[in-house]
Design a protein around this motif. Sequence first.
Motif, short mmCIF file in Angstrom:
data_model
loop_
_atom_site.label_atom_id
_atom_site.label_comp_id
_atom_site.label_asym_id
_atom_site.label_seq_id
_atom_site.Cartn_x
_atom_site.Cartn_y
_atom_site.Cartn_z
N UNK A 199 33.07 -23.40 23.25
CA UNK A 199 32.82 -22.49 24.36
C UNK A 199 31.44 -21.85 24.24
N UNK A 200 30.83 -21.63 25.39
CA UNK A 200 29.55 -20.93 25.41
C UNK A 200 29.39 -20.18 26.72
N UNK A 201 28.48 -19.21 26.69
CA UNK A 201 28.16 -18.41 27.87
C UNK A 201 27.24 -19.21 28.75
N UNK A 202 27.69 -19.55 29.95
CA UNK A 202 26.91 -20.36 30.88
C UNK A 202 25.96 -19.49 31.71
N UNK A 203 26.45 -18.35 32.14
CA UNK A 203 25.65 -17.47 33.00
C UNK A 203 26.23 -16.06 32.93
N UNK A 204 25.36 -15.06 33.05
CA UNK A 204 25.85 -13.68 33.06
C UNK A 204 24.84 -12.79 33.77
N UNK B 266 30.28 -12.64 34.05
CA UNK B 266 29.87 -13.71 33.16
C UNK B 266 30.69 -14.96 33.48
N UNK B 267 30.11 -16.11 33.18
CA UNK B 267 30.82 -17.37 33.32
C UNK B 267 30.74 -18.12 32.00
N UNK C 279 37.79 -14.24 24.57
CA UNK C 279 37.79 -12.94 25.22
C UNK C 279 36.39 -12.68 25.77
N UNK C 280 36.32 -12.28 27.03
CA UNK C 280 35.06 -11.90 27.65
C UNK C 280 35.08 -10.39 27.80
N UNK D 173 36.79 -26.93 31.08
CA UNK D 173 37.16 -25.91 32.06
C UNK D 173 36.23 -24.71 31.93
N UNK D 174 36.05 -24.00 33.03
CA UNK D 174 35.23 -22.80 33.04
C UNK D 174 36.00 -21.62 33.56
N UNK D 175 35.47 -20.44 33.31
CA UNK D 175 36.11 -19.22 33.80
C UNK D 175 35.05 -18.19 34.12
N UNK D 176 35.21 -17.50 35.23
CA UNK D 176 34.29 -16.44 35.61
C UNK D 176 35.02 -15.11 35.51
N UNK D 177 34.38 -14.17 34.87
CA UNK D 177 34.93 -12.82 34.74
C UNK D 177 33.98 -11.88 35.46
N UNK D 178 34.48 -11.09 36.40
CA UNK D 178 33.63 -10.14 37.13
C UNK D 178 34.28 -8.76 37.15
N UNK D 179 33.44 -7.77 37.33
CA UNK D 179 33.92 -6.41 37.45
C UNK D 179 33.04 -5.68 38.47
#
Length: 87
Positions: free
Chosen positions: A5-10, A27-28, A40-41, A67-73
């Motif tokens: 896993x790695x941070x693709x974009x933030x 972050x994605x 955990x993001x 697979x990817x995941x986007x976390x937003x707030x």
Amino acid sequence: MTRGCFLLEAGAPVFSCEPGETLTFGAEVLNAGKQAQDLTVLLHGPVVGGMGSAGIAQQVAHLNVKAGRRATVTWPVPVPVAARSDI
């Protein structure tokens, strides 16, 4: 990048905002490894006065391979005490 896993974009869609405005950022992450991963993001934002940061949101995810995941707030930017008119 192929090891897991790695941070693709933030970040945020804007570079600045005024106290009292609402800011959405996030972050994605992407799992480019060969097996599923748990991660955990944790999203942080600056504290009033700009010194340091505070945890705002935390999202736990299980990512399958490729697979990817986007976390937003959405976060209301604090108004410094000196700038508030209700005091």
